[in-house]
Design a protein around this motif. Sequence first.
Motif, PDB file in Angstrom:
ATOM      1  N   LEU A 199       0.877  -1.335  -0.008  1.00  0.00           N
ATOM      2  CA  LEU A 199      -0.113   0.057   0.109  1.00  0.00           C
ATOM      3  C   LEU A 199       0.676   1.143  -0.072  1.00  0.00           C
ATOM      4  O   LEU A 199       0.494   2.313  -0.627  1.00  0.00           O
ATOM      5  N   GLU A 200       2.143   1.249   0.503  1.00  0.00           N
ATOM      6  CA  GLU A 200       2.978   2.238   0.501  1.00  0.00           C
ATOM      7  C   GLU A 200       3.810   2.346  -0.628  1.00  0.00           C
ATOM      8  O   GLU A 200       4.676   3.121  -0.723  1.00  0.00           O
ATOM      9  N   GLY A 201       3.505   1.658  -1.720  1.00  0.00           N
ATOM     10  CA  GLY A 201       4.295   1.618  -3.167  1.00  0.00           C
ATOM     11  C   GLY A 201       5.499   0.887  -2.958  1.00  0.00           C
ATOM     12  O   GLY A 201       6.173   1.197  -4.042  1.00  0.00           O
ATOM     13  N   ARG A 202       5.825   0.221  -2.134  1.00  0.00           N
ATOM     14  CA  ARG A 202       7.088  -0.673  -2.330  1.00  0.00           C
ATOM     15  C   ARG A 202       7.039  -2.025  -3.026  1.00  0.00           C
ATOM     16  O   ARG A 202       5.665  -2.532  -3.290  1.00  0.00           O
ATOM     17  N   GLN A 203       8.030  -2.356  -3.772  1.00  0.00           N
ATOM     18  CA  GLN A 203       7.929  -3.413  -4.487  1.00  0.00           C
ATOM     19  C   GLN A 203       8.458  -4.572  -3.265  1.00  0.00           C
ATOM     20  O   GLN A 203       9.258  -4.543  -2.445  1.00  0.00           O
ATOM     21  N   VAL A 204       7.386  -5.653  -3.183  1.00  0.00           N
ATOM     22  CA  VAL A 204       7.366  -6.499  -2.392  1.00  0.00           C
ATOM     23  C   VAL A 204       7.486  -8.058  -3.035  1.00  0.00           C
ATOM     24  O   VAL A 204       6.899  -8.296  -3.740  1.00  0.00           O
ATOM     25  N   HIS A 205       8.387  -8.729  -2.251  1.00  0.00           N
ATOM     26  CA  HIS A 205       8.667 -10.134  -2.568  1.00  0.00           C
ATOM     27  C   HIS A 205       8.261 -10.829  -1.370  1.00  0.00           C
ATOM     28  O   HIS A 205       8.663 -10.417  -0.135  1.00  0.00           O
ATOM     29  N   LEU A 206       7.218 -11.973  -1.658  1.00  0.00           N
ATOM     30  CA  LEU A 206       6.841 -12.626  -0.420  1.00  0.00           C
ATOM     31  C   LEU A 206       6.939 -13.864  -0.356  1.00  0.00           C
ATOM     32  O   LEU A 206       6.542 -14.576  -1.435  1.00  0.00           O
ATOM     33  N   ALA A 207       7.556 -14.486   0.602  1.00  0.00           N
ATOM     34  CA  ALA A 207       8.051 -16.040   0.587  1.00  0.00           C
ATOM     35  C   ALA A 207       6.807 -16.600   1.423  1.00  0.00           C
ATOM     36  O   ALA A 207       6.690 -16.434   2.411  1.00  0.00           O
ATOM     37  N   LEU A 208       6.054 -17.582   0.723  1.00  0.00           N
ATOM     38  CA  LEU A 208       4.936 -18.163   1.422  1.00  0.00           C
ATOM     39  C   LEU A 208       5.028 -19.326   2.375  1.00  0.00           C
ATOM     40  O   LEU A 208       6.242 -20.061   2.326  1.00  0.00           O
ATOM     41  N   GLY A 209       4.521 -19.382   3.343  1.00  0.00           N
ATOM     42  CA  GLY A 209       4.437 -20.382   4.496  1.00  0.00           C
ATOM     43  C   GLY A 209       3.037 -21.212   4.219  1.00  0.00           C
ATOM     44  O   GLY A 209       2.552 -21.005   3.183  1.00  0.00           O
ATOM     45  N   ARG A 210       2.955 -22.034   5.389  1.00  0.00           N
ATOM     46  CA  ARG A 210       1.793 -22.967   5.188  1.00  0.00           C
ATOM     47  C   ARG A 210       0.475 -22.569   5.879  1.00  0.00           C
ATOM     48  O   ARG A 210      -0.420 -23.251   6.598  1.00  0.00           O
ATOM     49  N   ALA A 211       0.547 -21.259   6.115  1.00  0.00           N
ATOM     50  CA  ALA A 211      -0.629 -20.559   7.092  1.00  0.00           C
ATOM     51  C   ALA A 211      -1.811 -20.663   6.245  1.00  0.00           C
ATOM     52  O   ALA A 211      -1.816 -20.354   5.141  1.00  0.00           O
ATOM     53  N   PRO A 212      -3.016 -20.921   6.966  1.00  0.00           N
ATOM     54  CA  PRO A 212      -4.376 -21.132   6.183  1.00  0.00           C
ATOM     55  C   PRO A 212      -4.957 -19.529   6.207  1.00  0.00           C
ATOM     56  O   PRO A 212      -4.188 -18.747   6.982  1.00  0.00           O
ATOM     57  N   ARG A 213      -5.900 -19.372   5.363  1.00  0.00           N
ATOM     58  CA  ARG A 213      -6.638 -18.188   5.621  1.00  0.00           C
ATOM     59  C   ARG A 213      -8.047 -18.374   6.069  1.00  0.00           C
ATOM     60  O   ARG A 213      -8.603 -19.371   5.732  1.00  0.00           O
ATOM     61  N   VAL A 214      -8.590 -17.321   6.178  1.00  0.00           N
ATOM     62  CA  VAL A 214     -10.108 -17.343   6.651  1.00  0.00           C
ATOM     63  C   VAL A 214     -10.721 -16.052   5.970  1.00  0.00           C
ATOM     64  O   VAL A 214     -10.005 -14.879   5.723  1.00  0.00           O
ATOM     65  N   ALA A 215     -11.965 -15.841   5.333  1.00  0.00           N
ATOM     66  CA  ALA A 215     -12.610 -14.870   4.645  1.00  0.00           C
ATOM     67  C   ALA A 215     -13.058 -13.926   5.840  1.00  0.00           C
ATOM     68  O   ALA A 215     -13.426 -14.313   7.034  1.00  0.00           O
ATOM     69  N   ARG A 216     -13.052 -12.783   5.652  1.00  0.00           N
ATOM     70  CA  ARG A 216     -13.440 -11.629   6.693  1.00  0.00           C
ATOM     71  C   ARG A 216     -15.018 -11.645   6.620  1.00  0.00           C
ATOM     72  O   ARG A 216     -15.456 -11.962   8.123  1.00  0.00           O
ATOM     73  N   TRP A 217     -15.763 -11.785   5.789  1.00  0.00           N
ATOM     74  CA  TRP A 217     -17.188 -11.511   6.018  1.00  0.00           C
ATOM     75  C   TRP A 217     -17.651 -12.859   5.053  1.00  0.00           C
ATOM     76  O   TRP A 217     -17.295 -13.246   3.936  1.00  0.00           O
ATOM     77  N   TYR A 218     -18.819 -13.489   5.547  1.00  0.00           N
ATOM     78  CA  TYR A 218     -19.660 -14.620   4.532  1.00  0.00           C
ATOM     79  C   TYR A 218     -21.076 -14.389   5.160  1.00  0.00           C
ATOM     80  O   TYR A 218     -21.234 -14.445   6.251  1.00  0.00           O
ATOM     81  N   ARG A 219     -21.847 -14.675   4.151  1.00  0.00           N
ATOM     82  CA  ARG A 219     -23.357 -14.489   4.373  1.00  0.00           C
ATOM     83  C   ARG A 219     -23.868 -13.434   5.417  1.00  0.00           C
ATOM     84  O   ARG A 219     -24.526 -13.657   6.175  1.00  0.00           O
ATOM     85  N   GLY A 220     -23.121 -12.338   5.182  1.00  0.00           N
ATOM     86  CA  GLY A 220     -23.524 -11.034   6.052  1.00  0.00           C
ATOM     87  C   GLY A 220     -23.164 -10.798   7.256  1.00  0.00           C
ATOM     88  O   GLY A 220     -23.568  -9.916   8.067  1.00  0.00           O
ATOM     89  N   ARG A 221     -22.127 -11.611   7.673  1.00  0.00           N
ATOM     90  CA  ARG A 221     -21.463 -11.642   9.232  1.00  0.00           C
ATOM     91  C   ARG A 221     -20.051 -11.877   9.026  1.00  0.00           C
ATOM     92  O   ARG A 221     -19.511 -12.470   8.301  1.00  0.00           O
TER      93      ARG A 221
END
Length: 418
Positions: free
Chosen positions: A193-215
């Motif tokens: 967001l600050e305009g930097r060139q970013v390289h991201l090395a991925l790990g095995r963490a899972p993700r979760v959606a912020r919102w789903y079906r109104g909540r």
Amino acid sequence: MIPTTVRDGDHFDAVVVGGGQAGLSVSHGLVASGVHHVVLERETVAHEWHDGRWDAFTLVTPNWHCRLPGYPYDGDDPDGFMTRDEVHAWVRRYADTFDAPVAEGVGVELVERLPDGRFALTTSAGRITADSVTAATGGYHLPVVPRWAAEVPARVRQVHSHEYRNAAALPPGPVLVVGTGQSGTQIAEDLLLEGRQVHLALGRAPRVARWYRGRDCMTWLAEMGVYDVAVATRGLAKRESTNHYVTGRDGGRDVDLRAFALQGMRLHGRATGIEDGVVRFDDSVAAVLDHADSVAESIKDDIDAYIAREGIDAPPEPRYDPVWRPDPGPSAVPLDEVATIVWAIGFRADWSWLGALDVLDPEGLPLHDRGETSEPGFRFVGLPWMHTWGSGRFHAIARDAEHTADRIAETLAPQRVM
């Protein structure tokens, strides 16, 4: 909070080590029970919330999850996400609501069992004794970096995630972020967001959606009782599970690494080391992204089943469709093209101050049953998965701390009557 002075030779019925939300929550119960105790804090109350987070940090759990004993969230945005400074101030205010006896600036260097059954604590303020000791220092103490970090040339700045504050504090130029847990993904977004060139090395963490079906998904999960699931039903290995990544920034949104790639972020597999001045990454990007997405979708499956089972009126919504797919094969980044590396691969515990107490397993991890150990009078509180999934979160700290405080008061009661 009552600033408390600790002197060499002092004795307390109970000592709580750590002045964060877990330690203060135990103190709340001990104050109510009239137990003569002190909370020892090496720095200042709740300092990690300020000193160990970046400027744009927000909670990833909704504010209404924040509820300590006798102290629920009382702001005007229960479904929002407190910022770093707001969380710090909120926890510090808690200490004032019940006059917690806190000795700030007092570190514990060693705890020993005395022949008479009491504990001796060697502290920066002198040697004190106690009938009960509770470790409330959490489980994240020492930053972790890989061994090959020593091969990084001096011209490349290296910072751990707990040292990162903002993009402007780093040298100009591209940044390599290693790790995609909650901190790594959010720091990578902050840099992008600050305009930097970013390289991201991925790990095995899972993700979760912020919102789903109104909540908010975490609101659904809390209502479903997921955070109340006991560790005993999941196995001890669950205590080492990685949290799902998401963000509360700007009112809350998904962290979608595929979308970051479309915005110019370079995604790589697991960083394997340095060879001839080049950081090498394995060919795991596709598998890691697919795994993270599958976990997010499985959570939605559980929410769908709960909605159907309970007959809840919640409009359906389309499922996630991957917006970007990586090219196959390993990748590499020359260190000549990197100005800074941010290590976001976690922490390791440091329980060296426990000395010879028999409270750790062969791997050096706390050995306990809901905080109770084989050493009478010694307890843990505030650990991830200490009793339930919610144990390491604001959502269930009150329950765990109240249990611990009650056990301390019950055990000390016969001695206090004598």
